[in-house]
Design a protein around this motif. Structure first.
Motif, PDB file in Angstrom:
ATOM      1  N   VAL A  40       0.862  -1.177   0.000  1.00 13.25           N
ATOM      2  CA  VAL A  40       0.000   0.000   0.000  1.00 13.25           C
ATOM      3  C   VAL A  40       0.904   1.234   0.000  1.00 13.25           C
ATOM      4  O   VAL A  40       1.834   1.329   0.818  1.00 13.25           O
ATOM      5  N   LEU A  41       0.616   2.182  -0.884  1.00  6.92           N
ATOM      6  CA  LEU A  41       1.489   3.352  -1.069  1.00  6.92           C
ATOM      7  C   LEU A  41       0.829   4.645  -0.596  1.00  6.92           C
ATOM      8  O   LEU A  41      -0.371   4.848  -0.811  1.00  6.92           O
ATOM      9  N   ALA A  42       1.634   5.537   0.007  1.00 11.48           N
ATOM     10  CA  ALA A  42       1.154   6.885   0.335  1.00 11.48           C
ATOM     11  C   ALA A  42       0.962   7.644  -0.966  1.00 11.48           C
ATOM     12  O   ALA A  42       1.815   7.597  -1.854  1.00 11.48           O
ATOM     13  N   TYR A  64      -6.150   4.606   4.832  1.00 15.44           N
ATOM     14  CA  TYR A  64      -5.865   3.320   4.180  1.00 15.44           C
ATOM     15  C   TYR A  64      -6.260   2.218   5.178  1.00 15.44           C
ATOM     16  O   TYR A  64      -5.574   2.031   6.188  1.00 15.44           O
ATOM     17  N   GLY A  65      -7.391   1.510   4.905  1.00 11.39           N
ATOM     18  CA  GLY A  65      -7.907   0.547   5.872  1.00 11.39           C
ATOM     19  C   GLY A  65      -7.885  -0.896   5.414  1.00 11.39           C
ATOM     20  O   GLY A  65      -7.627  -1.201   4.244  1.00 11.39           O
ATOM     21  N   HIS A  66      -8.143  -1.802   6.422  1.00 14.46           N
ATOM     22  CA  HIS A  66      -8.244  -3.254   6.235  1.00 14.46           C
ATOM     23  C   HIS A  66      -6.904  -3.897   5.864  1.00 14.46           C
ATOM     24  O   HIS A  66      -6.869  -4.886   5.133  1.00 14.46           O
ATOM     25  N   ASN A  67      -5.802  -3.335   6.358  1.00 18.18           N
ATOM     26  CA  ASN A  67      -4.481  -3.869   6.030  1.00 18.18           C
ATOM     27  C   ASN A  67      -4.153  -5.104   6.869  1.00 18.18           C
ATOM     28  O   ASN A  67      -4.726  -5.336   7.952  1.00 18.18           O
ATOM     29  N   LYS A 114      -0.766  -5.689   7.524  1.00 19.82           N
ATOM     30  CA  LYS A 114       0.454  -5.314   8.236  1.00 19.82           C
ATOM     31  C   LYS A 114       0.744  -3.840   8.007  1.00 19.82           C
ATOM     32  O   LYS A 114       0.637  -3.341   6.881  1.00 19.82           O
ATOM     33  N   LEU A 115       1.117  -3.124   9.106  1.00 19.61           N
ATOM     34  CA  LEU A 115       1.482  -1.716   9.007  1.00 19.61           C
ATOM     35  C   LEU A 115       3.002  -1.579   9.141  1.00 19.61           C
ATOM     36  O   LEU A 115       3.606  -2.231   9.992  1.00 19.61           O
ATOM     37  N   VAL A 116       3.602  -0.711   8.307  1.00 14.35           N
ATOM     38  CA  VAL A 116       5.066  -0.553   8.350  1.00 14.35           C
ATOM     39  C   VAL A 116       5.477   0.869   8.720  1.00 14.35           C
ATOM     40  O   VAL A 116       6.648   1.230   8.614  1.00 14.35           O
ATOM     41  N   VAL A 117       4.527   1.700   9.132  1.00 16.30           N
ATOM     42  CA  VAL A 117       4.833   3.061   9.593  1.00 16.30           C
ATOM     43  C   VAL A 117       4.253   3.239  10.993  1.00 16.30           C
ATOM     44  O   VAL A 117       3.413   2.455  11.433  1.00 16.30           O
ATOM     45  N   ARG A 122       5.318  10.665  -1.125  1.00 16.38           N
ATOM     46  CA  ARG A 122       4.455   9.983  -2.094  1.00 16.38           C
ATOM     47  C   ARG A 122       5.192   8.772  -2.669  1.00 16.38           C
ATOM     48  O   ARG A 122       6.340   8.874  -3.099  1.00 16.38           O
ATOM     49  N   GLY A 123       4.521   7.626  -2.664  1.00 16.28           N
ATOM     50  CA  GLY A 123       5.103   6.402  -3.203  1.00 16.28           C
ATOM     51  C   GLY A 123       5.741   5.504  -2.155  1.00 16.28           C
ATOM     52  O   GLY A 123       6.122   4.375  -2.475  1.00 16.28           O
ATOM     53  N   ASP A 124       5.894   6.005  -0.902  1.00 15.56           N
ATOM     54  CA  ASP A 124       6.452   5.162   0.163  1.00 15.56           C
ATOM     55  C   ASP A 124       5.469   4.058   0.530  1.00 15.56           C
ATOM     56  O   ASP A 124       4.242   4.278   0.569  1.00 15.56           O
ATOM     57  N   ILE A 125       6.003   2.884   0.832  1.00 14.58           N
ATOM     58  CA  ILE A 125       5.162   1.782   1.303  1.00 14.58           C
ATOM     59  C   ILE A 125       4.822   2.048   2.767  1.00 14.58           C
ATOM     60  O   ILE A 125       5.713   2.260   3.591  1.00 14.58           O
ATOM     61  N   ILE A 126       3.530   2.065   3.077  1.00 13.95           N
ATOM     62  CA  ILE A 126       3.094   2.343   4.450  1.00 13.95           C
ATOM     63  C   ILE A 126       2.426   1.128   5.093  1.00 13.95           C
ATOM     64  O   ILE A 126       2.284   1.069   6.323  1.00 13.95           O
TER      65      ILE A 126
END
Length: 335
Positions: A248-250, A281-284, A286-289, A297-301
């Motif tokens: 998922v990207l910002a 950004y919901g229903h993930n 795993k969160l990486v931030v 913009r474009g960072d994986i979150i």
């Protein structure tokens, strides 16, 4: 016959002896000298030639002396003018160097602004200043400022030096007026561009998933029948059906203001982008931030999943403007 008689008479005339009598002032005896007439003629001609030669040499010497004197006076005058010009040029060169340094700063600022935007017309803002600076350096290096030659005249400037110096000073006067104006314009332009770029960086745009184009919108923005409760409800974002674990990207630069579990959303990330923009950004899976982290913009979150109120793997994506949900499709199109 006639020629012979003439020749004979001339010879007789030239070699006829004449008596030169010398009479002393004292009581001494007189003395006489008998010489051919040709000797007296030769003596007279020699005396005439001598006086003519002396007169010519004296006149020539006098003319050369006057010429040398005029040259010395001219050289002294040129040396004085040369010193005046050199002093003026030293001041001009110093000021021109100062202007050149200011120009380099303006050029760097212009290049920085050009790097911020794709519109190359920004470069024209510095053209007037740049042309004036280059013109002054051309004047300083121009052939008209070269030395005249060696000896006492070495380093003397040509007769148009004062006119040239005046022209350079006029150009510098223009620079003193133009440079602050150009600097002000560039600073204002830079602030506008930086503000614009900051707004663009904060504006959500593009697809929020790195899914190689495999994801698709399974539920659109607006009123719909809730897939869990089966009741009519307003959907504040869009659902994008995608494989489990898709990055998922910002969609804009910003600061993470929430990263964790939220009722209905499951594992969710909320980013504040400034200028009133927020994305959700919901229903993930795993969160990486984490909260407080800044992202681009474009960072994986996060990675997509099926957490929270969900019937299958997908990403719930929202865009809020001043707290009001907006259709994310409009921002996805704005690439």
């Amino acid at each position: 016959m006639r020629w012979r008689r003439t020749r004979k008479r001339l010879k007789k005339y030239l070699f006829e002896r004449l008596t030169l009598t010398l009479i002393p002032h004292s009581r001494g005896s007189m003395r006489s000298i008998r010489l051919p007439r040709i000797v007296f003629i030769f003596i007279i001609l020699s005396l005439v030639a001598y006086f003519v030669s002396v007169t010519y040499l004296y006149q020539n010497y006098f003319n050369r002396y006057k010429q040398a004197l005029d040259t010395i006076v001219s050289l002294q005058k040129l040396k004085t003018e040369n010193m005046t010009l050199k002093t003026g040029l030293a001041q001009v060169a110093k000021e021109t160097e100062k202007m050149r340094k200011i120009l380099l700063e303006l050029e760097k600022k212009g290049e920085h602004i050009e790097s911020l935007i794709s519109d190359t017309s920004v470069a024209t803002e510095t053209n007037v200043v740049k042309d004036l600076i280059l013109f002054n350096y051309k004047l300083l290096d121009d052939e008209g400022m070269q030395p005249l030659g060696g000896g006492e005249g070495e380093g003397l400037l040509k007769s148009n030096g004062f006119e040239l110096l005046s022209q350079i000073r006029e150009e510098l006067r223009m620079l003193r007026v133009e440079i602050p104006l150009q600097k002000s314009i560039l600073e204002e332009l830079q602030m506008d561009v930086e503000e614009y770029n900051a707004l663009m960086a904060a504006t959500p745009r593009g697809w929020p998933l790195d899914d190689d184009g495999k994801g698709y919108i399974s539920s659109e923005f607006g009123f719909r029948k809730d897939p869990v409760t089966n009741e009519q409800a307003f959907h504040e974002g869009i659902d994008i059906a995608v494989w489990y674990g898709t990055p998922v990207l910002a969609t804009a630069d910003g600061k993470v203001i929430y990263a964790g579990w939220k009722s209905g959303y499951g594992k969710v990330v909320i980013i504040d982008h400034g200028y009133g923009y927020q994305t959700v950004y919901g229903h993930n899976s795993k969160l990486v931030v984490r909260k407080g982290q800044r992202v681009k913009r474009g960072d994986i979150i996060a990675y997509s999943g099926n957490s929270g109120k969900s019937t299958g793997p997908h990403l719930h994506y929202e865009v809020r403007v001043n707290g009001v949900p907006k259709n994310p499709i409009e921002f996805i199109k704005f690439r």
